[in-house]
Design an enzyme around this catalytic site. Structure first.
Site, PDB file in Angstrom:
ATOM      1  N   HIS A 316       0.858  -1.194   0.000  1.00  0.00           N
ATOM      2  CA  HIS A 316       0.000   0.000   0.000  1.00  0.00           C
ATOM      3  C   HIS A 316       0.891   1.240   0.000  1.00  0.00           C
ATOM      4  O   HIS A 316       1.937   1.247   0.637  1.00  0.00           O
ATOM      5  CB  HIS A 316      -0.882   0.005   1.267  1.00  0.00           C
ATOM      6  CG  HIS A 316      -2.040   0.928   1.154  1.00  0.00           C
ATOM      7  ND1 HIS A 316      -1.927   2.272   1.414  1.00  0.00           N
ATOM      8  CD2 HIS A 316      -3.317   0.704   0.778  1.00  0.00           C
ATOM      9  CE1 HIS A 316      -3.109   2.836   1.220  1.00  0.00           C
ATOM     10  NE2 HIS A 316      -3.966   1.919   0.827  1.00  0.00           N
ATOM     11  N   ASP A 373      -8.012  -5.262   0.070  1.00  0.00           N
ATOM     12  CA  ASP A 373      -8.479  -6.121  -1.026  1.00  0.00           C
ATOM     13  C   ASP A 373      -8.099  -7.583  -0.835  1.00  0.00           C
ATOM     14  O   ASP A 373      -8.654  -8.464  -1.478  1.00  0.00           O
ATOM     15  CB  ASP A 373      -7.907  -5.599  -2.352  1.00  0.00           C
ATOM     16  CG  ASP A 373      -8.446  -4.218  -2.645  1.00  0.00           C
ATOM     17  OD1 ASP A 373      -7.644  -3.270  -2.711  1.00  0.00           O
ATOM     18  OD2 ASP A 373      -9.676  -4.090  -2.742  1.00  0.00           O
TER      19      ASP A 373
HETATM   20  C1  SDX Z   1      -6.276   0.186  -2.764  1.00  0.00           C
HETATM   21  O1  SDX Z   1      -4.344   4.670  -1.975  1.00  0.00           O
HETATM   22  C2  SDX Z   1      -5.296   4.080  -1.327  1.00  0.00           C
HETATM   23  O2  SDX Z   1      -5.664   4.461  -0.227  1.00  0.00           O
HETATM   24  C3  SDX Z   1      -5.903   2.887  -2.072  1.00  0.00           C
HETATM   25  C4  SDX Z   1      -6.947   2.084  -1.266  1.00  0.00           C
HETATM   26  C5  SDX Z   1      -8.181   2.918  -1.007  1.00  0.00           C
HETATM   27  O3  SDX Z   1      -8.892   2.551  -0.068  1.00  0.00           O
HETATM   28  O4  SDX Z   1      -8.476   3.847  -1.814  1.00  0.00           O
HETATM   29  O5  SDX Z   1      -6.359   1.651  -0.044  1.00  0.00           O
HETATM   30  C6  SDX Z   1      -7.408   0.855  -2.049  1.00  0.00           C
HETATM   31  O6  SDX Z   1      -6.010   0.530  -3.903  1.00  0.00           O
HETATM   32  C7  SDX Z   1      -5.427  -0.831  -2.024  1.00  0.00           C
HETATM   33  C8  SDX Z   1      -4.230  -1.339  -2.895  1.00  0.00           C
HETATM   34  C9  SDX Z   1      -4.790  -2.413  -3.851  1.00  0.00           C
HETATM   35  N1  SDX Z   1      -3.746  -2.777  -4.855  1.00  0.00           N
HETATM   36  C10 SDX Z   1      -3.115  -3.985  -4.770  1.00  0.00           C
HETATM   37  O7  SDX Z   1      -3.283  -4.797  -3.863  1.00  0.00           O
HETATM   38  C11 SDX Z   1      -2.198  -4.272  -5.951  1.00  0.00           C
HETATM   39  C12 SDX Z   1      -0.865  -4.846  -5.454  1.00  0.00           C
HETATM   40  N2  SDX Z   1      -0.130  -3.748  -4.751  1.00  0.00           N
HETATM   41  C13 SDX Z   1       0.825  -2.990  -5.526  1.00  0.00           C
HETATM   42  O8  SDX Z   1       0.509  -2.803  -6.847  1.00  0.00           O
HETATM   43  C14 SDX Z   1       1.380  -1.784  -4.764  1.00  0.00           C
HETATM   44  O9  SDX Z   1       1.692  -2.224  -3.520  1.00  0.00           O
HETATM   45  C15 SDX Z   1       0.543  -0.530  -4.641  1.00  0.00           C
HETATM   46  C16 SDX Z   1       0.079  -0.029  -5.974  1.00  0.00           C
HETATM   47  C17 SDX Z   1      -0.643  -0.773  -3.781  1.00  0.00           C
HETATM   48  C18 SDX Z   1       1.431   0.547  -3.989  1.00  0.00           C
HETATM   49  O10 SDX Z   1       2.431   0.826  -4.893  1.00  0.00           O
HETATM   50  P1  SDX Z   1       3.557   1.942  -4.543  1.00  0.00           P
HETATM   51  O11 SDX Z   1       3.281   2.633  -3.273  1.00  0.00           O
HETATM   52  O12 SDX Z   1       3.748   2.768  -5.757  1.00  0.00           O
HETATM   53  O13 SDX Z   1       4.809   1.058  -4.234  1.00  0.00           O
HETATM   54  P2  SDX Z   1       5.875   0.630  -5.305  1.00  0.00           P
HETATM   55  O14 SDX Z   1       5.169   0.117  -6.522  1.00  0.00           O
HETATM   56  O15 SDX Z   1       6.842   1.749  -5.432  1.00  0.00           O
HETATM   57  O16 SDX Z   1       6.539  -0.632  -4.568  1.00  0.00           O
HETATM   58  C19 SDX Z   1       7.623  -0.440  -3.651  1.00  0.00           C
HETATM   59  C20 SDX Z   1       8.406  -1.742  -3.744  1.00  0.00           C
HETATM   60  C21 SDX Z   1       8.810  -2.122  -5.190  1.00  0.00           C
HETATM   61  O17 SDX Z   1       9.959  -2.954  -5.097  1.00  0.00           O
HETATM   62  P3  SDX Z   1      11.418  -2.236  -5.383  1.00  0.00           P
HETATM   63  O18 SDX Z   1      11.309  -1.521  -6.708  1.00  0.00           O
HETATM   64  O19 SDX Z   1      11.637  -1.293  -4.207  1.00  0.00           O
HETATM   65  O20 SDX Z   1      12.394  -3.405  -5.407  1.00  0.00           O
HETATM   66  O21 SDX Z   1       7.570  -2.835  -3.284  1.00  0.00           O
HETATM   67  C22 SDX Z   1       7.355  -3.751  -4.349  1.00  0.00           C
HETATM   68  C23 SDX Z   1       7.673  -3.004  -5.645  1.00  0.00           C
HETATM   69  O22 SDX Z   1       8.085  -3.920  -6.669  1.00  0.00           O
HETATM   70  N3  SDX Z   1       5.945  -4.124  -4.301  1.00  0.00           N
HETATM   71  C24 SDX Z   1       5.482  -5.360  -4.483  1.00  0.00           C
HETATM   72  C25 SDX Z   1       4.107  -5.270  -4.285  1.00  0.00           C
HETATM   73  N4  SDX Z   1       3.761  -4.006  -4.005  1.00  0.00           N
HETATM   74  C26 SDX Z   1       4.909  -3.302  -4.009  1.00  0.00           C
HETATM   75  N5  SDX Z   1       6.114  -6.512  -4.803  1.00  0.00           N
HETATM   76  C27 SDX Z   1       5.317  -7.607  -4.909  1.00  0.00           C
HETATM   77  N6  SDX Z   1       3.982  -7.619  -4.728  1.00  0.00           N
HETATM   78  C28 SDX Z   1       3.337  -6.461  -4.424  1.00  0.00           C
HETATM   79  N7  SDX Z   1       2.025  -6.452  -4.265  1.00  0.00           N
END
Ligand code: SDX
Length: 427
Positions: A316, A373
């Protein structure tokens, strides 16, 4: 040097620039950089707005480190435990919980606005059966402006309240109609003798002609425990500060576009699998993993920097701890396990993922925890709600948050068009 300013030094020129520090009532202070470009001739750069506050707000507070969420100052745990979704809607819109009369009046206002114009029903009917309900929802909400020309004066508080009631009341009907359309079966009109949440389940499940008794058992009847579970899910989704879809709603509203256009844009933004579309992807992913013995392989895929596979429902932008909503849903899952015979296989796989990920350095070092989720899909599946309806259910819960944030923007001195700049790297 004042304690209330933040000084930037440009080491290229040695010039110093002071900017005001604005303090929050809860959480981080901000540095007001609105004059940064005027003073320094440079822009700040923050892709995805990871360190940027786009507005000030009194509605929702999140402490991502602690895993805390509050609507109008009350914790999500307290609200989910002790209040109905309609009480939470009223509180978000009006800044305080309703007394009995206020709640009754609000409830009746919504029930009487839950019907759609017959021509809007024809528009929904004109979609192909295989249309995703989210496509119908975003189109249907935008189309509402063609049926309700009045109550669009964003300057008028009462007009705004009327617009808010209308959208909150009609979105479940548009969602339910889109579901029935996808099955090729007749749409069921709202039943004003049923509560907001029960009525939604009724419109999804009733036989053509609307026949349905309320009994405790039986496959198509609606049980109190199902109404309570879905009502809690709506409450958990009601608002969440300046997430991507709320930012979209605010940006569209900042151009002076009418509320239906802004909410319709929020629906489209929520559809993405990185945002509200994740609940649908979580179940698809659990089914793809298929067996507990395959979990390790998929955890490795999620960790592989060369593989764009991500664990849906994990991570998140704000929570660097357990999402408090996920905790409420997890305990709801445990309560409902037997009553709603949750899919034990999906739960077993989800539990295994959580168990491994929470001990794995990759996830720990990136503060990746289950989010809302990760758990909602198993409960929605147990409520016999089809997967394409998962994100529409997120929309139904979140609509009140979007409208409250939109009205706050319109009533504030910060109401100005959203227009960020860029780092130009072209020719
Ligand atoms: C919602 O914003 C809100 O408040 C949203 C929400 C709401 O109520 O409105 O809470 C609802 O959208 C919840 C989130 C639902 N999405 C998912 O579950 C999809 C999976 N999660 C990811 O796509 C991700 O975690 C996000 C989009 C939720 C957050 O992405 P960020 O903050 O941009 O983080 P990032 O992509 O920069 O990740 C940081 C690191 C990266 O690794 P490095 O580049 O540092 O090596 O963490 C890794 C990412 O690759 N990473 C994950 C991961 N999420 C982040 N690796 C594996 N699996 C994951 N799910």
């Amino acid at each position: 040097m004042s304690k209330n300013t933040f000084t930037f030094i440009n080491n290229r020129t040695g010039k110093k620039y002071d900017f005001d520090i604005l303090d929050a009532t809860r959480g981080p202070s901000v540095v007001d950089i609105s004059t940064f470009y005027k003073k320094t001739g440079m822009f700040t750069f923050d892709v995805g707005f990871t360190s940027t506050a786009s507005c000030s707000s009194e509605i929702t507070f999140i402490d991502g480190e602690k895993g805390e969420l509050r609507y109008r100052g009350l914790t999500i745990e307290e609200l989910a435990q002790n209040h109905s979704y309609l009480e939470v809607c009223y509180m978000l819109l009006n800044g305080k919980l309703p007394n009995a009369d206020e709640l009754l009046g609000f409830d009746l206002e919504l029930r009487h606005r839950s019907f759609l114009d017959e021509d809007l029903k024809k528009l929904i009917d004109s979609f192909p059966d295989r249309a995703h309900p989210m496509a119908i929802l975003s189109s249907g909400v935008s189309a509402l402006s063609s049926f309700h020309f009045e109550h669009l004066d964003i300057e008028d508080k009462e007009e705004n309240q009327e617009m808010a009631r209308r959208i909150i009341a009609k979105i479940p009907t548009i969602a339910a109609f889109s579901f029935r359309k996808s099955l090729g079966i007749p749409m069921i009109y709202p039943d004003i003798d049923r509560s907001f949440t029960e009525n939604f389940l009724y419109m999804l499940r009733a036989y053509p002609g609307g026949k349905m008794k309320r009994t405790k058992e039986g496959s198509r009847e609606i049980r109190d425990i199902e109404i309570k579970a879905l009502d809690t899910i709506f409450t958990l989704h009601a608002d969440h500060e300046q997430n991507a879809s709320t930012t979209t709603v605010r940006n569209v509203a900042s151009t002076g576009a009418h509320p239906y256009a802004a909410i319709s844009s929020g629906i489209s933004a929520l559809w993405g699998r990185a945002h509200g579309g994740a609940n649908e992807s979580v179940i698809a992913q659990l089914e793809m993993i298929g067996e507990v013995k395959n979990v390790d392989k998929f955890i490795e895929k999620a960790k592989d920097p060369n593989d764009n596979f991500r664990l849906m429902g994990f991570g998140h932008r704000v929570y660097k701890n357990f999402d408090p909503r996920a905790k409420v849903l997890k305990s709801l899952q445990d309560q409902l396990k037997d009553e709603l015979n949750l899919d034990s296989k999906l739960m077993e796989i989800a539990t295994k993922i959580e168990e491994i990920a929470l001990k794995d350095e990759y996830f720990i070092s990136r503060n990746l925890y289950p989010n809302i989720d990760f758990y909602s899909g198993v409960i929605l599946t147990a409520l016999r709600i089809d997967r394409p309806m998962f994100t529409p259910i997120f929309v139904i819960g979140r609509t009140v948050g979007w409208i409250t944030q939109l009205m706050e923007l319109q009533g504030s001195k910060e109401f100005k068009i959203a227009r960020p700049r860029q780092l130009y790297i072209g020719k």
